[in-house]
Design a protein around this motif. Structure first.
Motif, short mmCIF file in Angstrom:
data_model
loop_
_atom_site.label_atom_id
_atom_site.label_comp_id
_atom_site.label_asym_id
_atom_site.label_seq_id
_atom_site.Cartn_x
_atom_site.Cartn_y
_atom_site.Cartn_z
N GLU A 127 -5.04 -5.60 10.19
CA GLU A 127 -6.03 -4.59 9.85
C GLU A 127 -7.34 -4.90 10.56
O GLU A 127 -7.74 -6.07 10.65
N ASN A 152 -3.50 4.65 0.81
CA ASN A 152 -4.12 4.89 2.11
C ASN A 152 -3.58 6.22 2.65
O ASN A 152 -2.37 6.38 2.82
N GLY A 177 -5.08 -0.71 3.86
CA GLY A 177 -5.28 -0.58 2.42
C GLY A 177 -6.22 0.56 2.10
O GLY A 177 -6.40 1.50 2.87
N THR A 228 0.85 -1.19 0.00
CA THR A 228 0.00 0.00 0.00
C THR A 228 0.89 1.24 0.00
O THR A 228 1.92 1.28 0.67
N ARG A 283 3.46 1.12 4.94
CA ARG A 283 3.02 1.75 3.70
C ARG A 283 4.19 2.47 3.03
O ARG A 283 5.02 3.10 3.70
N ARG A 320 -2.83 0.54 -4.48
CA ARG A 320 -3.58 0.69 -3.24
C ARG A 320 -3.01 1.89 -2.50
O ARG A 320 -1.81 1.98 -2.23
#
Length: 528
Positions: free
Chosen positions: A510, A246, A403, A127, A205, A244
């Motif tokens: 998550e 976020n 995500g 992500t 991320r 993806r």
């Protein structure tokens, strides 16, 4: 509970909430998140060929932006782009076979390249942080530094074996445009071979693509550069790649759990305060009723006494009239006076004896309270129903999203645990749940729904290939019941899913918490 006590409790509640905010620790890199990101990192090898023998010439790192597409540095694949006799190999870090790669786009200006695999690898995509920190914060570099290979004595053939990448921690030192493109400066150590690997935040991320380092001599501090997502995202979009993304703050599950405990403590305190307020209201209502009933009884006793006195006076008057009539030998008038006196004295006695006793106060009070409770219980109380199609809205304050978040999920729930008319949930001591083990993704989801609160929770575990293989084997060992098979079948499913849950880590990577508080009309389009 007096007003002073209530104010004190409200102050205590506010202090608790404030303390929860002030003592919340900043997020730290979660090893599970870094491990999950590392499984999407690959070794990118430039290879030569001598007859049937393939040998490595150089290598760098890269990471998946979807299952078969990899980002790396332009200078990593540059030799293969310039010399058609060279080829590219993609070596996964979490098991699986190495495959050939094909360069589909190169951008020398910002040192980015896009490589696609020639055979399916099902790599877990990383992500990308949509709102990355710019000048401060801890970071982790992930890749395959050559000096580590050399220190381990790895030979040429070892490079083609799947091995976990190396992670190194450091801190951001600010953005710095250089070499005509935007970079971020950091202190997470990288070396030759790290090029093209991701620089990630505490939630795993991507905030940059490691590219080069600053030369240092002696005791000078070392700094390293990564291509920022401001360069990466336009490059991906220009090549029709939708990554993806976020943009939410990086929050740890420990922080969320602490907030949940604080929220539960606040809820209990509010519930206690409401209960005490209700009890105080009931006590006040009881006191008011008692006082009104006491006044009513006193009035009735006074009225009875007054009536008895009045009738007694009438009786005396009738007796005097009868006596006077007797002296005058008027027997007819004597009979009338005597009758009046008798009736009046009888009425006086009845009025006196029928006065309510003080003991009736408690009896009347209990009767009145029972009547009021009966009236309240007979009223119609509107309650939200969890049956039917529900609009489940993501509660970001209680969720940890890694995500791209799905903010709204429609969910059609039936009392027997059937979701969306086709997915049966299992029932165990923890309630209704369903374990989802996909065949094309390295993740397991445990979806839970509480019909009483309307809370829908998705816990998502990002797993390595070995654990996923075990989870798929456990899932294949039983057949999930169909909707309508009954509650016993749901309980059997709940028990069977325990084998999958036992394979999972203690905490998910998550957690999505949805509030299903609104009932919709019409068919649904999504199947959670």
């Amino acid at each position: 509970m007096n007003r002073t006590s209530l104010a004190a409790r409200l102050l205590a509640l506010a202090a608790l909430a404030l303390a929860s905010l002030l003592t919340a620790a900043p997020a730290h890199a979660d090893p599970a998140d870094i491990d999950a990101a590392a499984r999407g990192v690959v070794r990118v090898v430039v290879m030569g060929r001598d007859g049937e023998e393939v040998f490595p010439i150089s290598h760098g790192s890269g990471f998946a932006v979807n299952g078969e597409t990899i980002i790396t540095n332009a200078h990593v694949v540059g030799p293969a782009v310039d010399d058609p006799r060279l080829s590219i190999g993609i070596v996964p870090s979490d098991g699986g076979e190495s495959v050939y790669g094909r360069v589909i786009s190169v951008s020398p200006r910002n040192d980015l390249a896009l490589v696609t695999t020639t055979s399916p690898m099902r790599l877990p995509p990383l992500t990308i942080a949509g709102n990355p920190p710019g000048s401060a914060g801890s970071v982790t570099a992930i890749g395959f530094p050559m000096n580590v290979d050399q220190a381990q004595g790895l030979g040429e053939r070892d490079i083609f074996r799947a091995q976990p990448p190396v992670t190194s921690q450091g801190f951001l030192s600010g953005r710095r445009p250089s070499r005509e493109f935007d970079t971020v400066l950091h202190t997470a150590p990288i070396a030759r071979g790290n090029s093209g690997g991701p620089l990630v935040d505490d939630c795993g991320r991507v905030i940059g693509v490691n590219s080069f380092g600053a030369e240092s001599e002696g005791t000078e501090a070392e700094f390293f550069f990564a291509v920022t997502v401001r360069e990466l995202l336009p490059f991906l979009r220009a090549n029709d790649i939708t990554p993806r993304i976020n943009s939410l703050p990086c929050r740890s599950l420990a922080d969320l759990d602490a907030e949940e405990r604080a929220r539960e403590a606040q809820r209990q305190m509010v519930a206690q305060m409401q209960a005490e307020a209700a009890e105080e209201e009931r006590a006040q209502r009881r006191a008011d009723l008692r006082r009104n009933i006491e006044f009513a009884v006193l009035d009735e006793r006074s009225n009875g006494q007054a009536l008895a006195l009045l009738l007694a006076m009438v009786a005396l008057g009738g007796a005097a009239f009868a006596y006077d009539s007797h002296r005058r030998a008027d027997f007819r008038q004597r009979a009338i006076g005597g009758s009046v006196a008798l009736l009046a004295i009888t009425g006086a006695l009845v009025a006196w004896l029928s006065r309510p006793a003080f003991a009736e106060v408690e009896e009347r009070l209990e009767d009145q309270l029972r009547a009021e409770m009966s009236d309240e219980s007979s009223g119609v109380i509107a309650q939200a129903s969890t049956n039917g199609t529900l609009a489940c809205t993501l509660d970001l304050s209680r969720s940890r999203v890694l995500g791209a978040p799905v903010e709204s999920v429609p969910l059609e729930w039936e009392e027997d645990g059937c979701v969306n008319e086709r997915t049966q949930y299992g029932l165990d001591a923890r309630g209704w749940s369903r374990a989802f083990v996909p065949a094309n993704e390295e993740a397991v989801s445990i979806n839970r729904f509480d019909p009483e609160t309307g809370e829908y929770v998705i816990d998502r575990y990002l797993l390595d290939r070995e654990t996923m293989t075990s989870a798929r084997s456990a899932r294949a060992s039983f057949e999930a019941p169909q909707c309508g098979d009954g509650q016993e079948a749901a309980r059997q499913l709940g028990t069977a899913q325990g084998e999958i849950i036992a394979l999972l880590p203690d905490a998910p990577n998550e957690r999505l918490v949805y509030d299903c508080g609104v009932t919709l009309e019409g068919p649904i389009e999504l199947d959670p």
